[in-house]
Structure formats: C-alpha cells, structure tokens
Design a protein around this motif. Structure first.
Motif, PDB file in Angstrom:
ATOM      1  N   SER A 171      10.158 -25.826  34.282  1.00  0.00           N
ATOM      2  CA  SER A 171      10.851 -27.114  34.179  1.00  0.00           C
ATOM      3  C   SER A 171      10.807 -27.846  35.511  1.00  0.00           C
ATOM      4  N   TYR A 172      10.729 -29.165  35.410  1.00  0.00           N
ATOM      5  CA  TYR A 172      10.692 -30.006  36.612  1.00  0.00           C
ATOM      6  C   TYR A 172      11.333 -31.337  36.259  1.00  0.00           C
ATOM      7  N   ASN A 173      12.412 -31.674  36.947  1.00  0.00           N
ATOM      8  CA  ASN A 173      13.191 -32.866  36.591  1.00  0.00           C
ATOM      9  C   ASN A 173      12.444 -34.177  36.772  1.00  0.00           C
ATOM     10  N   GLY A 174      11.437 -34.196  37.622  1.00  0.00           N
ATOM     11  CA  GLY A 174      10.697 -35.433  37.857  1.00  0.00           C
ATOM     12  C   GLY A 174       9.581 -35.687  36.876  1.00  0.00           C
TER      13      GLY A 174
ATOM     14  N   THR B  91      10.276 -32.776  31.257  1.00  0.00           N
ATOM     15  CA  THR B  91      11.134 -31.820  31.977  1.00  0.00           C
ATOM     16  C   THR B  91      10.757 -30.359  31.700  1.00  0.00           C
ATOM     17  N   HIS B  92      10.727 -29.958  30.424  1.00  0.00           N
ATOM     18  CA  HIS B  92      10.451 -28.565  30.060  1.00  0.00           C
ATOM     19  C   HIS B  92       9.064 -28.433  29.433  1.00  0.00           C
ATOM     20  N   TYR B  93       8.316 -27.444  29.918  1.00  0.00           N
ATOM     21  CA  TYR B  93       6.947 -27.217  29.448  1.00  0.00           C
ATOM     22  C   TYR B  93       6.768 -25.735  29.111  1.00  0.00           C
ATOM     23  N   TRP B  94       6.117 -25.474  27.966  1.00  0.00           N
ATOM     24  CA  TRP B  94       5.943 -24.111  27.478  1.00  0.00           C
ATOM     25  C   TRP B  94       4.472 -23.837  27.183  1.00  0.00           C
ATOM     26  N   THR B  95       4.053 -22.629  27.481  1.00  0.00           N
ATOM     27  CA  THR B  95       2.699 -22.182  27.141  1.00  0.00           C
ATOM     28  C   THR B  95       2.785 -20.796  26.519  1.00  0.00           C
ATOM     29  N   GLN B  96       2.032 -20.602  25.460  1.00  0.00           N
ATOM     30  CA  GLN B  96       1.979 -19.321  24.750  1.00  0.00           C
ATOM     31  C   GLN B  96       0.506 -18.943  24.604  1.00  0.00           C
ATOM     32  N   ILE B  97       0.131 -17.773  25.111  1.00  0.00           N
ATOM     33  CA  ILE B  97      -1.268 -17.342  25.060  1.00  0.00           C
ATOM     34  C   ILE B  97      -1.374 -16.045  24.263  1.00  0.00           C
ATOM     35  N   PHE B  98      -2.380 -15.964  23.425  1.00  0.00           N
ATOM     36  CA  PHE B  98      -2.619 -14.775  22.605  1.00  0.00           C
ATOM     37  C   PHE B  98      -3.919 -14.114  23.022  1.00  0.00           C
ATOM     38  N   GLY B  99      -3.934 -12.783  22.947  1.00  0.00           N
ATOM     39  CA  GLY B  99      -5.134 -12.051  23.317  1.00  0.00           C
ATOM     40  C   GLY B  99      -5.262 -10.772  22.536  1.00  0.00           C
ATOM     41  N   LYS B 100      -6.438 -10.181  22.617  1.00  0.00           N
ATOM     42  CA  LYS B 100      -6.687  -8.886  22.006  1.00  0.00           C
ATOM     43  C   LYS B 100      -7.060  -7.896  23.102  1.00  0.00           C
ATOM     44  N   GLY B 101      -6.194  -6.938  23.341  1.00  0.00           N
ATOM     45  CA  GLY B 101      -6.441  -5.925  24.344  1.00  0.00           C
ATOM     46  C   GLY B 101      -6.918  -4.641  23.686  1.00  0.00           C
ATOM     47  N   SER B 102      -7.731  -3.895  24.399  1.00  0.00           N
ATOM     48  CA  SER B 102      -8.303  -2.670  23.831  1.00  0.00           C
ATOM     49  C   SER B 102      -7.479  -1.432  24.146  1.00  0.00           C
ATOM     50  N   ASP B 103      -6.471  -1.561  25.028  1.00  0.00           N
ATOM     51  CA  ASP B 103      -5.736  -0.388  25.490  1.00  0.00           C
ATOM     52  C   ASP B 103      -4.377  -0.217  24.833  1.00  0.00           C
ATOM     53  N   VAL B 104      -4.036  -1.116  23.888  1.00  0.00           N
ATOM     54  CA  VAL B 104      -2.699  -1.040  23.295  1.00  0.00           C
ATOM     55  C   VAL B 104      -2.795  -0.745  21.812  1.00  0.00           C
ATOM     56  N   LEU B 105      -2.302  -1.623  20.986  1.00  0.00           N
ATOM     57  CA  LEU B 105      -2.245  -1.362  19.552  1.00  0.00           C
ATOM     58  C   LEU B 105      -3.504  -1.873  18.866  1.00  0.00           C
ATOM     59  N   SER B 106      -4.119  -1.054  18.035  1.00  0.00           N
ATOM     60  CA  SER B 106      -5.364  -1.433  17.391  1.00  0.00           C
ATOM     61  C   SER B 106      -5.133  -2.507  16.334  1.00  0.00           C
TER      62      SER B 106
END
Length: 243
Positions: A139-142, A146-161
């Motif tokens: 967030s930045y009042n100027g 004011t409020h900014y959101w980012t959501q990124i999705f990925g596929k990792g090989s070391d976690v859940l198949s």
C-alpha cells in the motif's frame, strides 16, 4: 547526555523492530487467509490444494510494491518484466502458471471476491496444473488505488504432485492421543505408500515410504509447531491443523 542519547536510540530501534515484526506477521496472516480461501473453492471442485511458496510470495510482493510506489496497474512491470521473469528473479525454480492482480481493497476477503467474480482470475485460482501460490499486498497513500495485490501460481516438483485429489477422500477422526494423527485410508489404497507432510510454506517436514498392514495409518506429529500442514499419500491429500 550520552546516556540520554543512547536511551533514545535504543527506544527507536525497539519500536522499529516491533513495527517490522508486525508488518511481517500481517503479510504472513494475509497469505495464509488467501490460501485458505483459494483452497476452499478448489476443494469444492475436487481440485488438488495449493501450498504457499516463499519465493512466489516475494515475487508477488515485489510487483505489488512496484505498482504501489510507481502508481501503475499492469501485469507488465515498469522494466518490461513478465510474471514468469519476476518469479525466476525471486529464485523460484518451479514453473510459473499464472498471475492475478487487483487494486483498491485493503483486506483479503474483498480482494478474493474481486477475483472470484472474474472468470479469468477464477480460472487462474482453479488451475489444476498449479500446486503452489504466492501472494503479495503493498500500500502507498500517494498512489491512485492505495492498495495493490498480486497473486502468482506455479507448479513445483518438490511438493505435492499434480495428481493428488480432493480432501474428502481421507478422514481424520478424533485423536485419543494429542500428538498422534490417526487416519483411515480409502479402500483403493495400494499396498505400498509414500507419505508426505508439508507445511503451509512448502517445507517438507515428514516423509516415509512404507508397506501397509492395515487400512489405518498413525503418524507422530509431536515435533511439529502449531499451524496448517498438508498431508499427502499416493493420490490423496488433506489439510490438517495442529492446535
């Protein structure tokens, strides 16, 4: 005079560290809440659950912070970067699968609803080819929103198949022993089983490959701290909370 100056400096440092700690805690809580919202709709549709990834969190926050400080709203960074390039720059070694951005709301639930009511953003959240997520809020009042959101999705090989399925395929029943997790297995469970327990941040905290003598499973979780973990075996996954 020197003592007075030292005390003022010490007080300032304490306040600064406290503020930094609170910001970090808030970011962690926001990430966990968003993860819970996303996993709820994935579970309702029989799609494998996601876990948080620290590198994707970092890439998501950096982009939100860049948009907030430089007053723009775009999937393309000011330096021309794509979400895949930003994920790689943050050290993510998996395969980026998509990005959602939003602006204007200060809390997780309102931002999630923005994405929920947009078909393109919803498709990203329901992408069965992703098993990890990162979230960043700045967030930045100027700035304009004011409020900014980012959501990124990925596929990792070391976690859940990717072939792990919905949580209703496994049941955790009342625990007679506080630090032992008792599980009943589905009827189609094979003789040999790979068992993984992964924290919400993607850290593997338990792994065992074993031959099954019955349709019941017992796991010692006494060494784990409080939090949310993902238990997976073969093609079945469930989110558990240790209190």
């Amino acid at each position: 005079m020197r003592l007075f100056t030292f005390r003022r400096l010490f007080t300032f440092l304490c306040l600064f560290l406290c503020l930094q700690y609170n910001v970090a805690q808030t970011a962690q809580e926001e990430a966990q809440q968003m993860l819970d919202f996303v996993n709820e709709i994935r579970a309702d549709r029989g799609i494998a659950l996601l876990i948080l990834n620290d590198k994707l969190n970092m890439a998501a926050f950096d982009h939100s912070d860049d948009m907030a400080r430089n007053d723009y709203f775009s999937h393309t960074g000011l330096n021309g970067s794509t979400f895949s390039q930003r994920a790689a720059a943050a050290g993510y070694t998996g395969s980026p699968r998509g990005e959602n951005i939003a602006a204007g709301n200060s809390n997780v639930s309102a931002t999630f609803n923005q994405w929920l009511n947009s078909s393109g953003h919803l498709n990203n959240m329901l992408n069965a080819d992703a098993n990890e997520m990162g979230i960043g809020h700045a967030s930045y009042n100027g700035s304009t929103y004011t409020h900014y959101w980012t959501q990124i999705f990925g596929k990792g090989s070391d976690v859940l198949s990717n072939d792990e399925v919905a949580i209703e395929k496994i049941s955790v029943y009342p625990n007679p022993v506080k630090d032992i997790l008792y599980i009943t297995l589905p009827n189609n469970t094979q003789q040999y089983l790979d068992i993984k327990l992964v924290s919400a941040t993607g850290k593997l905290v338990y792994y065992q490959s074993q031959s099954l003598d019955s349709k019941a499973l017992k796991i010692d979780v006494s060494h784990l701290s409080e939090g949310i973990y993902f238990l997976s075996f073969q093609n079945v996954i469930r989110k558990i909370v240790k209190y």
